[in-house]
Design an enzyme around this catalytic site. Sequence first.
Site, mmCIF file in Angstrom:
data_model
loop_
_atom_site.group_PDB
_atom_site.id
_atom_site.type_symbol
_atom_site.label_atom_id
_atom_site.label_comp_id
_atom_site.label_asym_id
_atom_site.label_seq_id
_atom_site.Cartn_x
_atom_site.Cartn_y
_atom_site.Cartn_z
ATOM 1 N N ALA A 126 54.708 35.480 45.053
ATOM 2 C CA ALA A 126 54.697 36.656 45.909
ATOM 3 C C ALA A 126 55.265 37.903 45.224
ATOM 4 C CB ALA A 126 55.484 36.351 47.177
ATOM 5 N N ASN A 192 61.984 31.073 46.294
ATOM 6 C CA ASN A 192 60.862 31.018 45.346
ATOM 7 C C ASN A 192 60.770 32.257 44.465
ATOM 8 O OD1 ASN A 192 59.710 28.412 46.009
ATOM 9 N ND2 ASN A 192 59.243 29.321 48.001
ATOM 10 N N HIS A 222 59.022 43.244 48.060
ATOM 11 C CA HIS A 222 59.844 42.865 46.902
ATOM 12 C C HIS A 222 59.762 43.971 45.850
ATOM 13 C CE1 HIS A 222 60.232 38.850 48.507
ATOM 14 N NE2 HIS A 222 58.930 38.671 48.492
HETATM 15 N N1 LIG Z 1 56.011 30.473 44.512
HETATM 16 C C1 LIG Z 1 55.992 31.297 45.552
HETATM 17 O O1 LIG Z 1 56.071 32.525 45.428
HETATM 18 C C2 LIG Z 1 55.874 30.747 46.937
HETATM 19 C C3 LIG Z 1 55.578 31.583 48.011
HETATM 20 C C4 LIG Z 1 55.446 31.023 49.262
HETATM 21 C C5 LIG Z 1 55.665 29.673 49.463
HETATM 22 N N2 LIG Z 1 55.997 28.881 48.404
HETATM 23 C C6 LIG Z 1 56.269 27.451 48.569
HETATM 24 O O2 LIG Z 1 55.030 26.725 48.540
HETATM 25 C C7 LIG Z 1 55.137 25.578 49.375
HETATM 26 C C8 LIG Z 1 53.970 25.573 50.377
HETATM 27 O O3 LIG Z 1 54.026 26.732 51.188
HETATM 28 P P1 LIG Z 1 53.129 26.877 52.519
HETATM 29 O O4 LIG Z 1 53.369 28.217 53.065
HETATM 30 O O5 LIG Z 1 51.738 26.414 52.230
HETATM 31 O O6 LIG Z 1 53.863 25.802 53.461
HETATM 32 P P2 LIG Z 1 53.302 25.141 54.811
HETATM 33 O O7 LIG Z 1 54.513 24.708 55.557
HETATM 34 O O8 LIG Z 1 52.294 26.008 55.465
HETATM 35 O O9 LIG Z 1 52.532 23.835 54.260
HETATM 36 C C9 LIG Z 1 53.186 22.798 53.561
HETATM 37 C C10 LIG Z 1 52.425 21.499 53.849
HETATM 38 O O10 LIG Z 1 52.926 20.499 52.971
HETATM 39 C C11 LIG Z 1 53.163 19.304 53.715
HETATM 40 N N3 LIG Z 1 54.268 18.586 53.036
HETATM 41 C C12 LIG Z 1 55.503 19.046 52.783
HETATM 42 N N4 LIG Z 1 56.211 18.139 52.080
HETATM 43 C C13 LIG Z 1 55.389 17.071 51.907
HETATM 44 C C14 LIG Z 1 55.546 15.809 51.262
HETATM 45 N N5 LIG Z 1 56.686 15.476 50.659
HETATM 46 N N6 LIG Z 1 54.499 14.946 51.281
HETATM 47 C C15 LIG Z 1 53.331 15.279 51.893
HETATM 48 N N7 LIG Z 1 53.121 16.473 52.510
HETATM 49 C C16 LIG Z 1 54.141 17.351 52.513
HETATM 50 C C17 LIG Z 1 53.508 19.759 55.130
HETATM 51 O O11 LIG Z 1 53.194 18.765 56.075
HETATM 52 C C18 LIG Z 1 52.637 21.007 55.290
HETATM 53 O O12 LIG Z 1 51.376 20.723 55.872
HETATM 54 C C19 LIG Z 1 56.518 25.636 50.041
HETATM 55 O O13 LIG Z 1 57.438 24.822 49.332
HETATM 56 C C20 LIG Z 1 56.910 27.098 49.897
HETATM 57 O O14 LIG Z 1 58.315 27.287 49.841
HETATM 58 C C21 LIG Z 1 56.082 29.390 47.153
#
Ligand SMILES: NC(=O)c1ccc[n+]([C@@H]2O[C@H](COP(=O)([O-])OP(=O)(O)OC[C@H]3O[C@@H](n4cnc5c(N)ncnc54)[C@H](O)[C@@H]3O)[C@@H](O)[C@H]2O)c1
Length: 271
Positions: A126, A192, A222
Amino acid sequence: MRVGIVGCGAIGTEISKAVDEDERMELVFLIDRHPEKVEALLHTLKKKPKFVRFSSEGFEELLPHIDLLVECASQSAVREFVLPALRAGKDVLILSVGALVDAELFEEVERSAKENGCRVFIPSGAIVGIDGLKSGHVRRIYHVRLRTRKPPLSFKGNKHVSFKELVEINEPKVLFRGSAKDAVQLFPENVNVAASLSLAGIGIEKTEVEIVADPSIDKNIHEVEVEGEFGRFVTVVENVPSPSNPKTSYLAALSAIATLKGIISNIKVGT
Ligand SMILES: NC(=O)c1ccc[n+]([C@@H]2O[C@H](COP(=O)([O-])OP(=O)(O)OC[C@H]3O[C@@H](n4cnc5c(N)ncnc54)[C@H](O)[C@@H]3O)[C@@H](O)[C@H]2O)c1
């Protein structure tokens, strides 16, 4: 490129659709602990993946079928899925980069990747400016600053700011100023972006973070400021939230898709 995806939430859904639409890629499996998330996503895909799973049971048996694993689930999924994929010699793309703030896990990921000859991709997510930071970091960087502004109620549930305090904010208020290391402990909402910036630059102890609750905005903003031997740059990104998860910026999903396309492209533009 044969791709397996763990996590069918906001980011996983966007990535799956992009893989489905790109003839150079094949979506081999989808894993999510919530079957309804997988079901909802399957309906939107033209080509259905060969495998669907709801836990890590039997995960190793799926690995010979892919070239790259995308983790877009949660921090715990990095240990549960990314490490076994690396041990099986598969490349990985990690979205839950906040997990790598844990130095021990980071070293394990790095060691596994080296020993098994695979690559770990971490998209910019992001924030904007990782390219300039990486270039500048070839020589000396003096400081890296991240200033994050969010609407006050996005901090709802944070242990260090009460709901009452958030509701009463009527002008921009600095909630935190300090190292990225302390920021990720006190404000996990920021983990993140702080982690990606720290990994690309001068580390979690030296990267400076300011977090502001701003009632005049409706987006997550940001600002990154980097100063070094190269000069200085400032970037500002006003993030639109993902339709299905307002905590996740849409740009994070797009950045992961751009990284995937970069892996299979013969010409790579940008650092
Ligand atoms: N790098 C970045 O800039 C950035 C930005 C936003 C989000 N993220 C991260 O990316 C990840 C996904 O974000 P999102 O918005 O799609 O989240 P979300 O909550 O919309 O979706 C995550 C999905 O993963 C599943 N899940 C979680 N842990 C699991 C496991 N151990 N086994 C099986 N399924 C599992 C959940 O059931 C859910 O459906 C999060 O960890 C979030 O913090 C990173």
